[in-house]
Design a protein around this motif. Sequence first.
Motif, PDB file in Angstrom:
ATOM      1  N   GLY A 178      62.227  40.594 -13.401  1.00  0.00           N
ATOM      2  CA  GLY A 178      61.649  41.173 -12.196  1.00  0.00           C
ATOM      3  C   GLY A 178      62.558  40.961 -10.997  1.00  0.00           C
ATOM      4  O   GLY A 178      63.360  40.023 -10.969  1.00  0.00           O
ATOM      5  N   SER A 179      62.430  41.837 -10.012  1.00  0.00           N
ATOM      6  CA  SER A 179      63.207  41.676  -8.777  1.00  0.00           C
ATOM      7  C   SER A 179      62.381  42.101  -7.573  1.00  0.00           C
ATOM      8  O   SER A 179      61.522  42.980  -7.670  1.00  0.00           O
ATOM      9  N   ILE A 180      62.680  41.444  -6.463  1.00  0.00           N
ATOM     10  CA  ILE A 180      61.979  41.715  -5.203  1.00  0.00           C
ATOM     11  C   ILE A 180      62.996  41.894  -4.086  1.00  0.00           C
ATOM     12  O   ILE A 180      63.906  41.075  -3.928  1.00  0.00           O
ATOM     13  N   SER A 181      62.845  42.963  -3.309  1.00  0.00           N
ATOM     14  CA  SER A 181      63.529  43.088  -2.023  1.00  0.00           C
ATOM     15  C   SER A 181      62.541  42.628  -0.957  1.00  0.00           C
ATOM     16  O   SER A 181      61.504  43.276  -0.745  1.00  0.00           O
ATOM     17  N   LEU A 182      62.822  41.506  -0.319  1.00  0.00           N
ATOM     18  CA  LEU A 182      61.886  40.893   0.626  1.00  0.00           C
ATOM     19  C   LEU A 182      61.884  41.635   1.959  1.00  0.00           C
ATOM     20  O   LEU A 182      62.939  42.018   2.472  1.00  0.00           O
ATOM     21  N   GLU A 187      50.151  39.468  -2.114  1.00  0.00           N
ATOM     22  CA  GLU A 187      50.710  39.761  -3.437  1.00  0.00           C
ATOM     23  C   GLU A 187      52.080  39.115  -3.607  1.00  0.00           C
ATOM     24  O   GLU A 187      52.429  38.651  -4.698  1.00  0.00           O
ATOM     25  N   LEU A 188      52.852  39.075  -2.536  1.00  0.00           N
ATOM     26  CA  LEU A 188      54.168  38.433  -2.603  1.00  0.00           C
ATOM     27  C   LEU A 188      54.022  36.959  -2.958  1.00  0.00           C
ATOM     28  O   LEU A 188      54.777  36.435  -3.796  1.00  0.00           O
ATOM     29  N   ALA A 227      58.634  44.702 -11.810  1.00  0.00           N
ATOM     30  CA  ALA A 227      58.465  43.620 -12.783  1.00  0.00           C
ATOM     31  C   ALA A 227      59.423  43.739 -13.962  1.00  0.00           C
ATOM     32  O   ALA A 227      59.791  42.735 -14.579  1.00  0.00           O
ATOM     33  N   THR A 228      59.862  44.967 -14.292  1.00  0.00           N
ATOM     34  CA  THR A 228      60.695  45.176 -15.478  1.00  0.00           C
ATOM     35  C   THR A 228      62.184  45.190 -15.174  1.00  0.00           C
ATOM     36  O   THR A 228      62.986  45.493 -16.057  1.00  0.00           O
ATOM     37  N   ASP A 229      62.581  44.897 -13.950  1.00  0.00           N
ATOM     38  CA  ASP A 229      64.006  44.713 -13.658  1.00  0.00           C
ATOM     39  C   ASP A 229      64.508  43.457 -14.361  1.00  0.00           C
ATOM     40  O   ASP A 229      63.720  42.581 -14.751  1.00  0.00           O
ATOM     41  N   ALA A 243      64.264  37.429  -9.492  1.00  0.00           N
ATOM     42  CA  ALA A 243      65.420  37.650  -8.620  1.00  0.00           C
ATOM     43  C   ALA A 243      64.931  38.209  -7.281  1.00  0.00           C
ATOM     44  O   ALA A 243      63.981  38.994  -7.237  1.00  0.00           O
ATOM     45  N   ALA A 244      65.575  37.810  -6.213  1.00  0.00           N
ATOM     46  CA  ALA A 244      65.132  38.249  -4.889  1.00  0.00           C
ATOM     47  C   ALA A 244      66.318  38.478  -3.975  1.00  0.00           C
ATOM     48  O   ALA A 244      67.363  37.831  -4.097  1.00  0.00           O
ATOM     49  N   MET A 245      66.130  39.399  -3.036  1.00  0.00           N
ATOM     50  CA  MET A 245      67.146  39.708  -2.041  1.00  0.00           C
ATOM     51  C   MET A 245      66.496  39.847  -0.681  1.00  0.00           C
ATOM     52  O   MET A 245      65.435  40.463  -0.548  1.00  0.00           O
ATOM     53  N   ALA A 246      67.129  39.253   0.306  1.00  0.00           N
ATOM     54  CA  ALA A 246      66.707  39.345   1.697  1.00  0.00           C
ATOM     55  C   ALA A 246      67.939  39.689   2.525  1.00  0.00           C
ATOM     56  O   ALA A 246      69.066  39.653   2.013  1.00  0.00           O
ATOM     57  N   PRO A 247      67.782  40.017   3.812  1.00  0.00           N
ATOM     58  CA  PRO A 247      68.961  40.356   4.607  1.00  0.00           C
ATOM     59  C   PRO A 247      70.047  39.291   4.617  1.00  0.00           C
ATOM     60  O   PRO A 247      71.225  39.614   4.733  1.00  0.00           O
TER      61      PRO A 247
END
Length: 444
Positions: free
Chosen positions: A100-104, A137-138, A156-158, A253-257
């Motif tokens: 899974g991956s999230i762009s915050l 949800e986050l 979720a499937t990344d 996995a997560a990404m923020a600025p």
Amino acid sequence: MHTDLDPVPTDAVLPSRVDVVIIGGGILGVSTAYFLAKRGVSVALCEKGEIGAEQSSRNWGWVRKQGGDPSEIPLTLHSVELWNTMNEDIGAETGFRTCGSISLASSARDIAACEGWVDSVREYLPELGTKVLSKRELQDILPGAPRHFVGGLYTATDGRAEPQLAAPAIAKAARSRGAAVMTNCAVRGFETSAGRISGVVTEKGSIACGSVVLAGGAWCRIFCANMGIFFPQLKLRTSVMRTKPLEGGPETAAMAPGYSFRRRLDGGYTIGTGFMNYADLVPDSFRMLPLFWPTLRHEWSTIRVRLGRRFFDELTMPARWRLDGVSPFEAARILDPDPVVSDLDRVLETLSADFPVFRSAKIAKQWAGMIDVSPDAMPFLTAIPSTPGFFIATGFSGHGFGNGPGAGYLMADLVTGAKPHVNPHPFRFSRFTDGPRPEYHARV
């Protein structure tokens, strides 16, 4: 070297003739070689240095479907489908895992951008499985996420894979199916007969062939220039680090600025600088500015411009050379730029403030890579009409690792004349000259 690459044996004898020569041993080159070899096509893959030694082993290792240009989504979906069966298919470990991956998102404006992207790809949402997260949800998906994040874009499937393992593993699989793999074997140029490809000249001799696929990453522009083909390409430098194994950290996995992170197979983390990259000023920066400006003005806040040694390195690099002489590819086997350590220090400081578990992280290695960039941040996966038998696969602009298998499969389709698995029209070479300029879509 920046990381511990899994070595790939080189074939001792240069084949005299094959159906297809592939130039470049990154993720696109080895994937193309593998899918051609699976179809019974004879292939020679020539790499000037080592397999996967440049950006294909220096990237974050993300395999994500979310955030891309809508016209690229079918290619991305196919790539993730291939990643899901890759370990079994090649009988080796690429490191691929679904995480899974999230762009915050830090603001309502960020949430609006996420919602805008979801609207633009609505026809693909059943396959993507992407959703915009609320703040609550986050917290359910990424426990302990700082309260200043108001939500995010989540798939979720990344997944993730290990760049130092993946390209070498796929190259070995191509070799096991009959492909010749030649390392430390730069291709100086191609030859034509009656206007179409008839062979290539390498530093070790010539190979007769009917088709050539150039998958040389950041080197494609200079190769094409020597062959009399104008190819629009620039480079961005990105800094990355990995940690030693760390207990209790996030699995998603997560990404923020200000940062990105993803769990590694060894229990550590790969940490990047988020959206921030460096543009080292070079002579091509000025030559290419009119083509790149429409995209640059959208992404200016994420790019830092620097004038340094790279300008003079490229200024003095030969623009033309004879095929019986030494090429620039033999003078610089591997692009190995220095990381911006001060940026990585700030990244870890910011990340540790947001996620305290990273305060105990121990840095194992730091490195940098050169991302090849196209004017619209979309890849070129295309035949070159002016030279029948010549194809180019490059220009993913920072998302080539995840899309590598699907791109290789598509190139195998194009080279063999098979019905393309996905529509190649958005990736054609002529897209800047045969109609309205392609619209740029920012990644989120």
